[in-house]
Write a protein that holds these residues in place. Structure first.
Motif, PDB file in Angstrom:
ATOM      1  N   TYR A 241     -30.389  -8.958 -86.326  1.00  0.00           N
ATOM      2  CA  TYR A 241     -31.329  -8.467 -85.322  1.00  0.00           C
ATOM      3  C   TYR A 241     -31.802  -9.603 -84.426  1.00  0.00           C
ATOM      4  O   TYR A 241     -31.793  -9.483 -83.196  1.00  0.00           O
ATOM      5  CB  TYR A 241     -32.520  -7.794 -86.000  1.00  0.00           C
ATOM      6  CG  TYR A 241     -33.709  -7.639 -85.090  1.00  0.00           C
ATOM      7  CD1 TYR A 241     -33.726  -6.658 -84.106  1.00  0.00           C
ATOM      8  CD2 TYR A 241     -34.786  -8.512 -85.165  1.00  0.00           C
ATOM      9  CE1 TYR A 241     -34.791  -6.535 -83.248  1.00  0.00           C
ATOM     10  CE2 TYR A 241     -35.854  -8.411 -84.306  1.00  0.00           C
ATOM     11  CZ  TYR A 241     -35.860  -7.422 -83.343  1.00  0.00           C
ATOM     12  OH  TYR A 241     -36.898  -7.319 -82.478  1.00  0.00           O
ATOM     13  N   GLU A 242     -32.219 -10.699 -85.031  1.00  0.00           N
ATOM     14  CA  GLU A 242     -32.766 -11.802 -84.233  1.00  0.00           C
ATOM     15  C   GLU A 242     -31.729 -12.291 -83.228  1.00  0.00           C
ATOM     16  O   GLU A 242     -32.034 -12.550 -82.074  1.00  0.00           O
ATOM     17  CB  GLU A 242     -33.199 -12.963 -85.134  1.00  0.00           C
ATOM     18  CG  GLU A 242     -34.361 -12.648 -86.064  1.00  0.00           C
ATOM     19  CD  GLU A 242     -35.651 -12.275 -85.333  1.00  0.00           C
ATOM     20  OE1 GLU A 242     -35.682 -12.362 -84.096  1.00  0.00           O
ATOM     21  OE2 GLU A 242     -36.606 -11.875 -86.019  1.00  0.00           O
ATOM     22  N   ALA A 243     -30.495 -12.401 -83.707  1.00  0.00           N
ATOM     23  CA  ALA A 243     -29.459 -12.913 -82.810  1.00  0.00           C
ATOM     24  C   ALA A 243     -29.165 -11.924 -81.682  1.00  0.00           C
ATOM     25  O   ALA A 243     -29.111 -12.294 -80.509  1.00  0.00           O
ATOM     26  CB  ALA A 243     -28.196 -13.216 -83.596  1.00  0.00           C
ATOM     27  N   VAL A 244     -29.021 -10.669 -82.048  1.00  0.00           N
ATOM     28  CA  VAL A 244     -28.703  -9.660 -81.030  1.00  0.00           C
ATOM     29  C   VAL A 244     -29.851  -9.533 -80.044  1.00  0.00           C
ATOM     30  O   VAL A 244     -29.661  -9.416 -78.834  1.00  0.00           O
ATOM     31  CB  VAL A 244     -28.419  -8.293 -81.697  1.00  0.00           C
ATOM     32  CG1 VAL A 244     -28.368  -7.189 -80.673  1.00  0.00           C
ATOM     33  CG2 VAL A 244     -27.121  -8.352 -82.464  1.00  0.00           C
ATOM     34  N   HIS A 245     -31.053  -9.578 -80.587  1.00  0.00           N
ATOM     35  CA  HIS A 245     -32.233  -9.375 -79.768  1.00  0.00           C
ATOM     36  C   HIS A 245     -32.471 -10.559 -78.843  1.00  0.00           C
ATOM     37  O   HIS A 245     -32.825 -10.387 -77.665  1.00  0.00           O
ATOM     38  CB  HIS A 245     -33.428  -9.162 -80.696  1.00  0.00           C
ATOM     39  CG  HIS A 245     -34.738  -9.111 -80.001  1.00  0.00           C
ATOM     40  ND1 HIS A 245     -34.989  -8.230 -78.981  1.00  0.00           N
ATOM     41  CD2 HIS A 245     -35.866  -9.824 -80.169  1.00  0.00           C
ATOM     42  CE1 HIS A 245     -36.232  -8.405 -78.562  1.00  0.00           C
ATOM     43  NE2 HIS A 245     -36.775  -9.375 -79.256  1.00  0.00           N
TER      44      HIS A 245
ATOM     45  N   PHE B   2     -31.099   0.867 -86.700  1.00  0.00           N
ATOM     46  CA  PHE B   2     -31.210   1.554 -85.414  1.00  0.00           C
ATOM     47  C   PHE B   2     -31.766   0.635 -84.333  1.00  0.00           C
ATOM     48  O   PHE B   2     -31.370   0.718 -83.168  1.00  0.00           O
ATOM     49  CB  PHE B   2     -32.087   2.798 -85.551  1.00  0.00           C
ATOM     50  CG  PHE B   2     -31.349   3.972 -86.142  1.00  0.00           C
ATOM     51  CD1 PHE B   2     -30.023   4.192 -85.824  1.00  0.00           C
ATOM     52  CD2 PHE B   2     -31.976   4.854 -86.993  1.00  0.00           C
ATOM     53  CE1 PHE B   2     -29.344   5.266 -86.349  1.00  0.00           C
ATOM     54  CE2 PHE B   2     -31.298   5.940 -87.528  1.00  0.00           C
ATOM     55  CZ  PHE B   2     -29.972   6.146 -87.208  1.00  0.00           C
ATOM     56  N   VAL B   3     -32.691  -0.242 -84.724  1.00  0.00           N
ATOM     57  CA  VAL B   3     -33.225  -1.182 -83.737  1.00  0.00           C
ATOM     58  C   VAL B   3     -32.104  -2.083 -83.226  1.00  0.00           C
ATOM     59  O   VAL B   3     -31.979  -2.326 -82.022  1.00  0.00           O
ATOM     60  CB  VAL B   3     -34.370  -2.024 -84.339  1.00  0.00           C
ATOM     61  CG1 VAL B   3     -34.800  -3.097 -83.358  1.00  0.00           C
ATOM     62  CG2 VAL B   3     -35.543  -1.144 -84.684  1.00  0.00           C
ATOM     63  N   ILE B   4     -31.263  -2.532 -84.147  1.00  0.00           N
ATOM     64  CA  ILE B   4     -30.143  -3.382 -83.724  1.00  0.00           C
ATOM     65  C   ILE B   4     -29.231  -2.612 -82.768  1.00  0.00           C
ATOM     66  O   ILE B   4     -28.841  -3.104 -81.708  1.00  0.00           O
ATOM     67  CB  ILE B   4     -29.333  -3.882 -84.947  1.00  0.00           C
ATOM     68  CG1 ILE B   4     -30.200  -4.812 -85.794  1.00  0.00           C
ATOM     69  CG2 ILE B   4     -28.068  -4.593 -84.511  1.00  0.00           C
ATOM     70  CD1 ILE B   4     -29.570  -5.201 -87.115  1.00  0.00           C
TER      71      ILE B   4
ATOM     72  N   GLY C  41     -36.203   9.384 -83.336  1.00  0.00           N
ATOM     73  CA  GLY C  41     -36.527   8.831 -82.020  1.00  0.00           C
ATOM     74  C   GLY C  41     -35.575   7.705 -81.642  1.00  0.00           C
ATOM     75  O   GLY C  41     -35.024   7.678 -80.536  1.00  0.00           O
ATOM     76  N   TRP C  42     -35.360   6.803 -82.592  1.00  0.00           N
ATOM     77  CA  TRP C  42     -34.432   5.698 -82.324  1.00  0.00           C
ATOM     78  C   TRP C  42     -33.035   6.229 -82.031  1.00  0.00           C
ATOM     79  O   TRP C  42     -32.390   5.803 -81.070  1.00  0.00           O
ATOM     80  CB  TRP C  42     -34.364   4.750 -83.526  1.00  0.00           C
ATOM     81  CG  TRP C  42     -35.572   3.893 -83.712  1.00  0.00           C
ATOM     82  CD1 TRP C  42     -36.518   4.018 -84.686  1.00  0.00           C
ATOM     83  CD2 TRP C  42     -35.974   2.780 -82.902  1.00  0.00           C
ATOM     84  NE1 TRP C  42     -37.478   3.055 -84.540  1.00  0.00           N
ATOM     85  CE2 TRP C  42     -37.172   2.280 -83.451  1.00  0.00           C
ATOM     86  CE3 TRP C  42     -35.442   2.166 -81.773  1.00  0.00           C
ATOM     87  CZ2 TRP C  42     -37.838   1.187 -82.909  1.00  0.00           C
ATOM     88  CZ3 TRP C  42     -36.111   1.080 -81.239  1.00  0.00           C
ATOM     89  CH2 TRP C  42     -37.299   0.600 -81.804  1.00  0.00           C
ATOM     90  N   ALA C  43     -32.575   7.148 -82.895  1.00  0.00           N
ATOM     91  CA  ALA C  43     -31.207   7.658 -82.762  1.00  0.00           C
ATOM     92  C   ALA C  43     -31.006   8.307 -81.388  1.00  0.00           C
ATOM     93  O   ALA C  43     -30.021   8.039 -80.687  1.00  0.00           O
ATOM     94  CB  ALA C  43     -30.911   8.656 -83.869  1.00  0.00           C
ATOM     95  N   LEU C  44     -31.991   9.144 -80.998  1.00  0.00           N
ATOM     96  CA  LEU C  44     -31.842   9.820 -79.703  1.00  0.00           C
ATOM     97  C   LEU C  44     -31.916   8.806 -78.561  1.00  0.00           C
ATOM     98  O   LEU C  44     -31.214   8.939 -77.548  1.00  0.00           O
ATOM     99  CB  LEU C  44     -32.935  10.877 -79.550  1.00  0.00           C
ATOM    100  CG  LEU C  44     -32.822  12.044 -80.539  1.00  0.00           C
ATOM    101  CD1 LEU C  44     -34.043  12.933 -80.464  1.00  0.00           C
ATOM    102  CD2 LEU C  44     -31.557  12.845 -80.263  1.00  0.00           C
ATOM    103  N   GLY C  45     -32.733   7.781 -78.754  1.00  0.00           N
ATOM    104  CA  GLY C  45     -32.813   6.734 -77.731  1.00  0.00           C
ATOM    105  C   GLY C  45     -31.470   6.050 -77.521  1.00  0.00           C
ATOM    106  O   GLY C  45     -31.066   5.757 -76.394  1.00  0.00           O
ATOM    107  N   ILE C  46     -30.777   5.817 -78.609  1.00  0.00           N
ATOM    108  CA  ILE C  46     -29.468   5.163 -78.500  1.00  0.00           C
ATOM    109  C   ILE C  46     -28.490   6.069 -77.753  1.00  0.00           C
ATOM    110  O   ILE C  46     -27.762   5.628 -76.860  1.00  0.00           O
ATOM    111  CB  ILE C  46     -28.925   4.799 -79.898  1.00  0.00           C
ATOM    112  CG1 ILE C  46     -29.865   3.808 -80.576  1.00  0.00           C
ATOM    113  CG2 ILE C  46     -27.540   4.203 -79.800  1.00  0.00           C
ATOM    114  CD1 ILE C  46     -29.666   3.674 -82.065  1.00  0.00           C
ATOM    115  N   VAL C  47     -28.487   7.361 -78.119  1.00  0.00           N
ATOM    116  CA  VAL C  47     -27.589   8.301 -77.436  1.00  0.00           C
ATOM    117  C   VAL C  47     -27.882   8.293 -75.940  1.00  0.00           C
ATOM    118  O   VAL C  47     -26.975   8.211 -75.102  1.00  0.00           O
ATOM    119  CB  VAL C  47     -27.761   9.733 -78.000  1.00  0.00           C
ATOM    120  CG1 VAL C  47     -26.962  10.719 -77.174  1.00  0.00           C
ATOM    121  CG2 VAL C  47     -27.335   9.787 -79.453  1.00  0.00           C
TER     122      VAL C  47
END
Lengths: 861, 619
Positions: B290-294, B353-355, B427-433
């Motif tokens: 996460y830290e790296a991707v973020h 999901f955050v990643i 919420g996260w999942a739909l946000g990604i879609v």
């Protein structure tokens, strides 16, 4: 061109018997032919002091004494002494060799010897007609040592490009005929000193053509020795070895570390040369010392504490393993001479170009680059299945990318377009169709430079660097057509977008073509509509109409498929591909950015392809000179070894097989013939575009028919015939030429491939274009016949000592080739010949048989 | 015998050390030399120190100061054995002191003394980094140095309570950061120390996030080799976990029919334990990823890269496709998101999901995901359900990455329609879609994907929410969730022309809406109810009502025409024909901001989540 880099040889003038610079080789020639005018002045030349000669030789060798050439040079000297009769002659030979290097560009016309009978041969050599082709011919045919020596010297006067065309011939002669090798040696050495590219080309060709001979010979033959000499990096430009040495803190140590090939005897001499140049020592000292220190850092083990060392220790590791891709510096030779010198630096005293002075290996980076490309091909071979290969290729290229940009280049483009490689977009690479080998095509991003060896290599940039701005640029580049229903919108949000874009697009000199003009309305409407305003609506019918319009819009690019990714990748119009890759590349904004395609092949012998390239080029040149509008598209070849190399891909072209297959797959369109494809791509048969394409087709078809006839090109299935976006027919894959055909089954007995389909595109039998086709064939044949020696020349030289399968027929191969030029026919007879050949090919049963055979065995349509 | 004596001897030394409050070297001049030549007994020493009372500690402060300064001095020397002992001693002492609750300024004072603490730590850290960076130091010493950093960083449960971290970050950040980068840079050292190095970096980044220099350094890191190293450390471990889980599954499967029936209960528990274990140990990997991707945009490029091993042998092993980070991560996700029973596993799923959200936010990553040339076969885990066994679906076709991401999300949505609806995760999942579709719309990418799977998942989510509304509404605002779903559907309806592969797909969208019209009808009546009831959710309900306009007009436009056919059982083709024939008179509403998604931002919303996560990683 190269004279600027020639060492000065002021004293040679007075030695020459003819008091003409560069002509003293005549003395030698005349002597060889026992010409009567052996001047008395000859003796004066022998009287030249030994010291004087010694100095000349040093300079000629680039400040290196003759002894330094080692065994090799000694042998050369011996060889030469065998040629001549006595001590005097030998001395003169040495002088002749030196004197032959000119001071000026042009060779002054020889003085006409009055009242003397002059050799006809010499008159030919000194005439304006004389060119590299004739030189090649006599180098191959002549057994006279004098003639050979003269020709060897004359090579220096030709334009480099002219000689480079015949490099495979030169190398083959060098390998196979010892006498010729001796006269070629000085020329090759000189060119190798000057140019890294030439050195590499030479070493690859020596490797490729000598491979059979080296294996058999007990003693190391001359070709092998020359190759080792080149690869040992001994041959450097003269100016690179003067300079830093005298100021070395520890000269001996330096010699030990990276100059093992140079003997210690050289050291005092360099000092002498340097002082002789009378350069202000202080001005050169600091950079030289800095470089030396940089070099030393990698070898000196550190003792004192502190954190600065981390940098050098990190880099020292990568230096130990050049070619290690995981080091990230596999193609870095450690040279730091031109870190920021983009404008060419000239030596202020001599006005010469500065060479790298840090003695880093010159050839190694490019060698490693080419080696890693071929290594990828070898590894791909072990993987089964196209998808596995594709995935592997992508990851291999990504790994390779870690080591770029670097001062490496794509070999066959480096002569026409000087560049350094920036990046290989890894997902753009594709594996080509092949049963058991793994040729692949990559697209290489390069930066064009003025001089490969002096330009600063750009800093590495991350792939992700472009993407954010890129998004904005895409939106900006879409043409803005305002949705008529809504007022133009000026919210802050929108402004923030466009402000940024202006900057970006101004930096970005390229504009994208509108990707999809049909549906841009919805883009604009996104931001301009307001949800609270019930009036903003869109018709569902419009949405669907745009969607179906997009689907039906003609697309040049074939659809992507996992089974054959190359079809899609290679059919993408070149300009679109370039724009697409440029847009996503972190280096895309560099104004001198370019994209080059390369096919890397391993496991295939490309020497025949190289021969075919030479022959096609020669034919094309002949037709150009004779103003016959025949079209050929020879593609460049780099032979790296006897079973690997690189091919220049033909852009904007697709094989007939792929065209047919794609047409067949698409349900919406009828599986079409070639004519159908022409109609679809170029419009109706009466449109200008169609007619131009048809003319191109006829010209290329006639050109390749003749070429296929002369060279007896076989294996002409539709996978090996391409059609480019302008309608040109282009043949590829010259694996079966001259005396071999696939499996020798006796298919394809017709003179060339002319199927009904091709005739249909021309407009059918009896049409104007078909008649034009036959006329072109006749004119092409007559022109080729006139200059057939040029073709014969190339083939004959390559035949000596060659194990290539196309020469399996032996002497009959050459005889048959010569016969195909029909020297004894009148023009009328040729006319009939063309007619009968066309007739014979058109209805050839064996052509159809072969196509069917290919269809059933390999599925090629 | 010998060893025991040695141990005892070192214990004697410890006793001697803490008995008086003066430098033992005064009485026995050779004391320190001998002390550091003996193997440290870390457990005993830690206990010794831990036992001391507050008063004793204050009294012994000079001794501690001498001890630590001796440690630091000895570490500087070239004697490796003494250096090892000194490092271990120091760790044990710090741990012992930390037992009393945190490492505050008081502990630092006792250890070093305020005046010299800065300098001593600087010396120590520089020396340890030197061990890490230079080839000539043995790997044992490198490992120990890394362990030292790690144990010093984790002496307290909460990073914020550890004053030592300040020294790591402040005075010497350049050195420590460079040392870690270099460990990752080199493929051999990465193999040995990569895990620890990545963990250490993650911890360092998570200390005082608002003023952390390491964050800045990591975000601009452009050393591709190091980034690739970082990526491969994570992907190797993730792949390891995937393989472990896979093996476990196949083992429990191969036990035979009877055994599996009889041991049904037992195996189910084991399987769950396995999942739990793997999740537990990998929180830190996910956090590191996460830290790296973020933080680092360049890191995105390493997601799909292969390990940089060209040692000949390893490259020729052909089937190492799965070792690419993105692929390993997706497979891992498919396991993690299936199990949401505990707080902990929910956190792991959320982190996944955050990643993915961060990835979907990035333009370049989206480009990579949609690249048809970057096709992979990615096995996804499918949880056991009534109609199927839990298994890895390995027969998935070779497709671009985004296809797998969408499959994963569809699977998540349709397999978690449970009473304890994980609203946040949805919420996260739909946000990604939504992010993915927005990218496709903006860049005109026409993905060849069976969108019906997504529509069905979305519509069944709506159905479920309507069904369970009475229960769900107690825990969250159901209309916000539904709005997210309808936004996505509206993207399809009004902008389908920009990213759908062909007109037929658009027809199918309408077909599905007609077919499942009752779901929308029920949802709309729910909306009306809340609006009329004047409940607290009135506003969000009416917003949703507004968003439903298009779907409702499609239904009302087409439904009569379909009904006109008058047949009880209609074929799909018949309905599609009606759909095709009725576009002309249908107008749709254009919504604003359908494609506006807020970029993911950690602060301030998610700060607490990550602080907690870090604590759990340390524990």
């Amino acid at each position: 061109m190269n004279s600027a880099e020639e060492p000065q040889t002021p004293s040679t003038v007075q030695n020459c018997a003819h008091s003409q610079v560069g002509l003293c080789s005549r003395c030698k020639l005349k002597e060889a032919y026992n010409l009567s005018d052996i001047e008395a002045t000859l003796s004066t030349s022998t009287a030249t002091t030994a010291e004087n000669r010694q100095k000349q030789r040093e300079e000629e060798e680039g400040g290196k004494p003759a002894v330094d050439l080692g065994e090799e040079a000694m042998e050369m000297e011996e060889g030469r002494s065998n040629l001549s009769n006595g001590q005097n002659d030998r001395e003169q030979l040495g002088i002749a060799r030196i004197e032959s290097i000119p001071e000026q560009h042009a060779m002054p016309p020889p003085p006409v010897p009055t009242g003397q009978t002059q050799s006809w041969l010499l008159r030919l050599f000194e005439s304006k007609m004389f060119n590299a082709t004739i030189a090649m011919q006599y180098l191959y045919n002549s057994k006279e040592p004098g003639v050979l020596t003269y020709l060897g010297n004359r090579l220096f006067f030709f334009d480099n490009n002219e000689v480079d065309f015949y490099l495979p011939q030169l190398v083959n002669l060098y390998i196979n005929i010892r006498e010729v090798a001796e006269v070629l040696h000085p020329y090759i050495v000189k060119r190798c000193r000057e140019s890294v590219e030439f050195s590499l080309q030479c070493s690859w060709l020596l490797e490729a053509y000598g491979v059979e001979i080296y294996r058999m010979a007990k003693k190391k033959p001359q070709g092998c020795k020359l190759r080792n000499m080149i690869l040992s990096e001994e041959l450097r430009p003269p100016s690179s070895i003067i300079g830093p040495l005298p100021f070395l803190p520890g000269g001996e140590q330096r010699l030990k570390t990276h100059q093992r090939s140079r003997s210690d005897a050289a050291l005092p001499l360099f000092c002498a040369t340097t002082t002789g140049l009378d350069r202000p020592a202080a001005s050169r000292q600091p950079p030289a010392l800095a470089q030396m220190r940089a070099l030393f850092q990698y070898n000196v083990p550190y003792k004192e504490g502190g954190m600065k060392r981390s940098v050098s220790s990190a880099s020292s590791r990568s230096f130990l393993v050049p070619g290690d891709l995981s080091s990230g510096r596999a193609f870095d030779n450690g040279c730091e001479c031109f870190l920021e010198a983009e404008p060419i630096v000239y030596d202020d005293v001599a006005g010469q170009k500065l060479h790298c002075r840090c003695s880093a290996p010159r050839l190694q980076p490019e060698q490693e680059f080419v080696r890693s490309l071929t290594a990828i091909g070898n590894r791909l071979k072990t993987i089964q299945g196209k998808e596995g290969k594709t995935a592997r290729l992508i990851s291999e290229l990504a790994l390779l990318n870690l080591n770029l940009p670097a001062r490496v280049w794509v070999p066959f483009f480096s002569d026409t377009l000087k560049h350094v490689v920036l990046r290989i977009p890894h997902t753009a690479g594709c594996v080509l169709n092949s049963k058991d080998k793994a040729p692949y095509c990559v697209f290489v991003e390069v930066l064009t430079v003025d001089d490969i060896h002096q330009a600063a290599v750009p800093q590495k940039m991350s792939d992700a660097a472009r993407s954010e701005n890129n998004m904005a640029a895409t939106a900006e580049d879409l043409p803005t057509v305002h949705f008529s229903l809504v007022p133009p919108n000026g919210s802050d949000h929108d402004d923030a977008w466009t402000h940024d874009d202006d900057e970006i697009s101004s930096q970005l000199s390229i504009k994208l073509p509108p990707m999809d003009t049909l549906s841009q309305m919805s883009v604009d409407s996104t931001t301009s509509s307001d949800s609270r305003d019930p009036g903003v609506t869109i018709a569902a019918a419009d949405i669907r109409r745009r969607l179906s319009a997009w689907v039906q819009a003609p697309k040049k690019q074939l659809k992507h498929s996992v089974e054959d990714p190359s079809a899609s990748a290679l059919s993408e119009p070149w300009e679109e591909k370039v724009a697409r890759i440029r847009e996503t590349s972190p280096y895309g904004r560099l104004p001198r950015w370019r994209l080059l395609p390369v096919i890397v092949k391993t496991g295939d012998d490309l020497r025949q392809e190289l021969l075919a390239y030479q022959l096609l080029t020669a034919l094309l040149n002949i037709w150009e000179e004779e103003h016959v509008p025949l079209f050929l598209r020879p593609y460049k070849i780099v032979v790296v070894s006897h079973d690997s190399g690189m091919i220049e891909p033909i852009i904007n072209a697709c094989s007939l097989h792929q065209i047919k297959k794609n047409a067949g797959e698409d349900e919406t369109r009828p599986a079409g013939s070639l004519l159908e494809y022409f109609r679809r791509t170029f419009g109706s048969p009466n449109s200008e575009q169609f007619l131009r394409a048809q003319e191109n087709f006829v010209q290329s078809c006639a050109g390749y028919s003749l070429a296929c006839y002369f060279l007896q090109v076989k294996d002409r299935h539709n996978g090996n015939i391409l059609l480019d976006s302008e309608g040109h027919l282009i043949h590829i894959d010259f694996g079966f030429i001259l005396s071999i055909s696939p499996k020798n089954l006796g298919f394809e007995t017709s003179p060339f491939k002319l199927t009904q389909e091709l005739v249909d595109v021309m407009g059918g039998i009896g049409s104007d274009m078909f008649e034009y086709f036959k006329i072109l064939m006749l004119r092409g044949l007559i022109a080729a016949r006139k200059h057939h020696e040029r073709i014969m020349n190339i083939v004959e030289i390559m035949m000596s000592g060659s194990q290539l399968p196309c020469f399996r027929g032996g002497a009959t191969t050459v005889r048959a080739l010569r016969d195909r030029f029909h020297m004894n026919c009148t023009d009328e007879q040729l006319h009939n010949l063309v007619d009968s050949m066309v007739e014979q090919s058109k209805d050839s049963l064996t052509t159809r048989l072969y196509d069917n055979f290919q269809y059933f065995t390999n599925g090629i349509l | 015998m010998d060893r025991k004596e040695l141990k005892q001897k070192v214990l004697l030394f410890y006793d001697q050390l803490f008995s008086k409050n003066e430098d033992p070297a005064k009485t026995s001049p050779n004391f320190w030399n001998e002390f550091f030549l003996l193997w440290t007994n870390q457990a005993k020493l830690e206990e010794c120190v831990g036992r001391l009372s507050g008063q004793q500690l204050l009294r012994l402060k000079p001794v501690f100061n001498i001890l630590t300064s001796q440690c630091v001095t000895v570490v500087q020397e070239e004697h490796n054995i003494k250096a090892v002992n000194a490092i271990q001693t120091l760790i044990a002492v710090v741990r012992g002191l930390a037992r009393r609750g945190g490492v505050g300024f008081d502990v630092i004072d006792i250890l070093f003394g305020f005046d010299v603490a800065e300098e001593q730590m600087k010396k120590l850290i520089e020396r340890l980094c030197e061990f890490l960076m230079h080839e000539e130091h043995p790997n044992v010493l490198k490992k120990l140095s890394l362990d030292a950093f790690l144990s010093l960083a984790t002496v307290t449960d909460k990073l914020a309570e550890n004053e030592l971290m300040r020294y790591f970050l402040n005075s010497n950040n350049v050195v420590l950061f460079d040392a870690i980068v270099q460990l990752l840079n080199n493929s051999t050292s990465r193999k040995l120390h990569g895990d620890s190095a990545v963990l250490l970096l993650t911890l360092l980044i998570n200390y005082c996030k608002h003023e952390n220099q390491f964050i800045a350094k990591l975000s601009i890191l452009d050393d591709e080799l190091a980034l690739h190293g970082y990526s491969h450390v994570i992907s190797t471990s993730l792949a390891e976990h995937n393989r472990f889980f896979q093996n476990h599954l196949s083992q429990s499967e191969s036990k035979g029919m009877l055994a599996s029936v009889t041991n049904m209960v037992g195996t189910m528990f084991v399987a769950e334990d396995v999942v739990l274990n793997s999740v537990k140990s990998d929180d830190r990997l996910l956090l590191a990823m996460y830290e790296a991707v973020h933080l680092n945009r360049n890191f995105i490029t390493t997601l799909t890269s292969m390990p940089t091993q060209v040692d000949g042998m390893e490259m020729s092993a052909s089937q190492d496709e799965s070792t690419n980070l993105f692929v390993a991560f997706l497979t891992y996700c498919s396991v993690v998101i299936q199990d949401l029973k505990s707080e902990r596993t929910r956190d792991a799923a959320k982190l996944c999901f955050v990643i993915l959200t961060c990835i979907a936010d990035d333009q370049y990553a989206n480009g990579v995901m949609h690249d048809v040339n970057m096709a992979f076969r990615i096995p996804l885990y499918r949880a056991p359900m009534r109609h199927r066994k839990g298994a890895f679906d390995k027969s998935r076709p070779l497709r671009p990455l985004v296809v797998t991401v969408l499959d994963l999300l569809c699977e998540f949505i349709s397999s978690h329609l449970m009473r304890q609806l994980p609203n946040e995760l949805f919420g996260w999942a739909l946000g990604i879609v939504q992010r993915i579709i927005c990218y496709e719309k903006k860049c005109r990418v026409r993905l060849q994907y069976d969108w019906r799977a997504l529509w069905n998942a979305l519509i069944s989510l709506l159905r479920f929410v309507v069904q369970q509304e009475a229960h769900l509404v107690q825990s969250f605002d159901v209309f916000v969730l539904c709005q997210k779903v309808v936004t996505i559907l509206n993207l399809f309806i009004t902008f389908g022309d920009t990213f759908l592969p062909d007109p037929t797909t658009y027809d199918h969208l309408y077909y599905e809406i007609i077919r499942q019209r009752d779901a929308f009808d029920n949802l709309y009546s729910l909306v009306l109810r809340y609006v009329n009831e004047n409940s607290t959710l009135k506003e969000s309900a009416s917003k949703l009502g507004n968003q439903l306009i298009n779907i409702r007009s499609i239904v009302s436009h087409l439904q009569p025409k379909v009904a006109q056919l008058g047949e009880t059982s209609l074929t799909e083709e018949q309905v599609l024909a009606v759909v095709r024939g009725s576009y002309d008179s249908l107008t749709l509403k254009l919504y604003e901001y359908l494609d506006v998604v807020d970029r993911y931002d950690e602060t301030p919303q998610h700060t607490a989540f990550f602080a907690e996560l870090v604590s759990s990683v340390i524990a």
